[in-house]
Design an enzyme around this catalytic site. Sequence first.
Site, PDB file in Angstrom:
ATOM      1  N   ASN A   1       8.118  -1.575  -4.966  1.00  0.00           N
ATOM      2  CA  ASN A   1       8.710  -2.443  -5.987  1.00  0.00           C
ATOM      3  C   ASN A   1       8.659  -1.892  -7.403  1.00  0.00           C
ATOM      4  OD1 ASN A   1       9.678  -4.365  -4.263  1.00  0.00           O
ATOM      5  ND2 ASN A   1       7.767  -5.535  -4.220  1.00  0.00           N
TER       6      ASN A   1
ATOM      7  N   THR B   1       0.355  -3.087   0.169  1.00  0.00           N
ATOM      8  CA  THR B   1       1.399  -3.386   1.147  1.00  0.00           C
ATOM      9  C   THR B   1       2.216  -2.137   1.457  1.00  0.00           C
ATOM     10  OG1 THR B   1       1.546  -5.606   0.228  1.00  0.00           O
ATOM     11  CG2 THR B   1       3.366  -4.872   1.612  1.00  0.00           C
TER      12      THR B   1
ATOM     13  N   TRP C   1       5.895   4.271  -7.466  1.00  0.00           N
ATOM     14  CA  TRP C   1       5.620   4.977  -8.728  1.00  0.00           C
ATOM     15  C   TRP C   1       4.689   4.100  -9.569  1.00  0.00           C
ATOM     16  CZ3 TRP C   1       6.132   9.845 -10.111  1.00  0.00           C
ATOM     17  CH2 TRP C   1       5.938  10.173 -11.458  1.00  0.00           C
TER      18      TRP C   1
ATOM     19  N   HIS D   1       7.309  -3.684 -11.895  1.00  0.00           N
ATOM     20  CA  HIS D   1       8.224  -4.154 -10.849  1.00  0.00           C
ATOM     21  C   HIS D   1       9.656  -4.022 -11.355  1.00  0.00           C
ATOM     22  CE1 HIS D   1       5.230  -7.079  -8.690  1.00  0.00           C
ATOM     23  NE2 HIS D   1       5.148  -5.849  -8.230  1.00  0.00           N
TER      24      HIS D   1
ATOM     25  N   HIS E   1      -6.733  -2.624  -5.654  1.00  0.00           N
ATOM     26  CA  HIS E   1      -5.949  -1.469  -5.209  1.00  0.00           C
ATOM     27  C   HIS E   1      -6.306  -0.200  -5.970  1.00  0.00           C
ATOM     28  CE1 HIS E   1      -3.717  -3.975  -2.681  1.00  0.00           C
ATOM     29  NE2 HIS E   1      -2.986  -4.546  -3.598  1.00  0.00           N
TER      30      HIS E   1
HETATM   31  N1  CTP Z   1       4.348   0.111  -5.735  1.00  0.00           N
HETATM   32  C1  CTP Z   1       4.248   1.317  -6.410  1.00  0.00           C
HETATM   33  N2  CTP Z   1       4.376   1.360  -7.767  1.00  0.00           N
HETATM   34  C2  CTP Z   1       4.576   0.238  -8.476  1.00  0.00           C
HETATM   35  C3  CTP Z   1       4.672  -1.007  -7.813  1.00  0.00           C
HETATM   36  C4  CTP Z   1       4.547  -1.035  -6.441  1.00  0.00           C
HETATM   37  O1  CTP Z   1       4.033   2.351  -5.782  1.00  0.00           O
HETATM   38  N3  CTP Z   1       4.723   0.320  -9.808  1.00  0.00           N
HETATM   39  C5  CTP Z   1       4.270   0.078  -4.260  1.00  0.00           C
HETATM   40  C6  CTP Z   1       2.874  -0.279  -3.748  1.00  0.00           C
HETATM   41  O2  CTP Z   1       2.632   0.448  -2.565  1.00  0.00           O
HETATM   42  C7  CTP Z   1       3.010  -1.754  -3.451  1.00  0.00           C
HETATM   43  C8  CTP Z   1       4.454  -1.864  -2.996  1.00  0.00           C
HETATM   44  O3  CTP Z   1       5.157  -0.913  -3.796  1.00  0.00           O
HETATM   45  O4  CTP Z   1       2.171  -2.201  -2.428  1.00  0.00           O
HETATM   46  C9  CTP Z   1       5.020  -3.255  -3.165  1.00  0.00           C
HETATM   47  O5  CTP Z   1       4.861  -3.650  -4.504  1.00  0.00           O
HETATM   48  P1  CTP Z   1       4.212  -5.041  -4.887  1.00  0.00           P
HETATM   49  O6  CTP Z   1       5.012  -6.117  -4.321  1.00  0.00           O
HETATM   50  O7  CTP Z   1       3.964  -5.012  -6.330  1.00  0.00           O
HETATM   51  O8  CTP Z   1       2.828  -5.014  -4.141  1.00  0.00           O
HETATM   52  P2  CTP Z   1       1.433  -5.430  -4.789  1.00  0.00           P
HETATM   53  O9  CTP Z   1       1.617  -6.279  -5.995  1.00  0.00           O
HETATM   54  O10 CTP Z   1       0.601  -4.223  -4.907  1.00  0.00           O
HETATM   55  O11 CTP Z   1       0.869  -6.386  -3.777  1.00  0.00           O
HETATM   56  P3  CTP Z   1      -0.097  -5.994  -2.631  1.00  0.00           P
HETATM   57  O12 CTP Z   1      -1.387  -6.583  -3.097  1.00  0.00           O
HETATM   58  O13 CTP Z   1       0.516  -6.671  -1.513  1.00  0.00           O
HETATM   59  O14 CTP Z   1      -0.127  -4.536  -2.427  1.00  0.00           O
END
Ligand code: CTP
Length: 319
Positions: free
Chosen positions: A109, A242, A263, A277, A293
């Site tokens: 995301n 996730t 990223w 996001h 995380h």
């Molecule tokens: N992600 C990423 N870089 C970002 C945002 C997200 O690499 N700036 C990746 C992460 O692997 C994340 C996934 O995209 O798990 C989905 O994003 P998100 O819905 O934001 O997940 P999280 O908020 O991290 O929720 P969770 O606790 O489920 O991981």
Amino acid sequence: GAEVVINGSLSPAVVDRSNESMKHTIQPASSTWRHNQTLSLRIRKQILKFLDAEKDISVLKGTLKPGDIIHYIFDRDSTMNVSQNLYELLPRTSPLKNKHFRTCAIVGNSGVLLNSGCGPEIDTHSFVIRCNLAPVQEYARDVGLKTDLVTMNPSVIQRAFEDLVNATWREKLLQRLHSLNGSILWIPAFMARGGKERVEWVNELILKHRVNVRTAYPSLRLLHAVRGYWLTNKVHIKRPTTGLLMYTLATRFCNQIYLYGFWPFPLDQNQNPVKYHYYDSLKYGYTSQASPHTMPLEFKALKSLHEQGALKLTVGQCD
Ligand code: CTP
């Protein structure tokens, strides 16, 4: 066989976070990346020693009954009862049973997707996985529309749907669920106690309105197993995100895995700001001690796998 080096080349040097994205330059020329089939198969085999995505993607009906008590993974002292609704929605057989796909996309995301133009490319993959009910319609050019599996942390109901305080928000969620149109909706319902009511609301909505989704509720052991696999490979994650969970599961049924929207850095490779996001104004929180995380750590591991051809990371524009 030779060991898969996931985290071998990394030094524990002090990290200057302000400049972290600089260290993650990914060659934009996709011609230089080649899929490494041998390595992909070796990784699949290794992961199978820890978990089997076909089984662990969801608890099945036969294994639980209404009234059963479940201890949350992250709140061991808290329990939940398997409700009638949850029971109804448990799949009879694994939604991934005997499934194999030539290519899969996992769409994270990150705001890095904005202006990427990756939508059409993402939609060409045989199986597309998305996270946390992220919106697609308004961002189709950059993120695509095809959705075969989408995850939903219970917290999404709070963050993106105002905890369904009124009819408008309930309707919004209902429309989003209807738009899934037969895909798999993957709800980690047994992870943390905070989501109890939220999972119930969603279950109720799905049943009441006969929403056409195939619900899946990951088994308790999945998280431990995924963490175990990565720890064994010296990737010291606290709690897998996730995105990482999805990659780990996908190795089981996807021959080639393409990652987009991964990223976890506030600046892109050209030092331009990147939203956390692509669709909301949530801020970077992964540097705080409180965050469960360790996204940059995960990213290093994924980048290393990219360089070895086990997966392909796209962090810029698509051609
Ligand atoms: N992600 C990423 N870089 C970002 C945002 C997200 O690499 N700036 C990746 C992460 O692997 C994340 C996934 O995209 O798990 C989905 O994003 P998100 O819905 O934001 O997940 P999280 O908020 O991290 O929720 P969770 O606790 O489920 O991981």
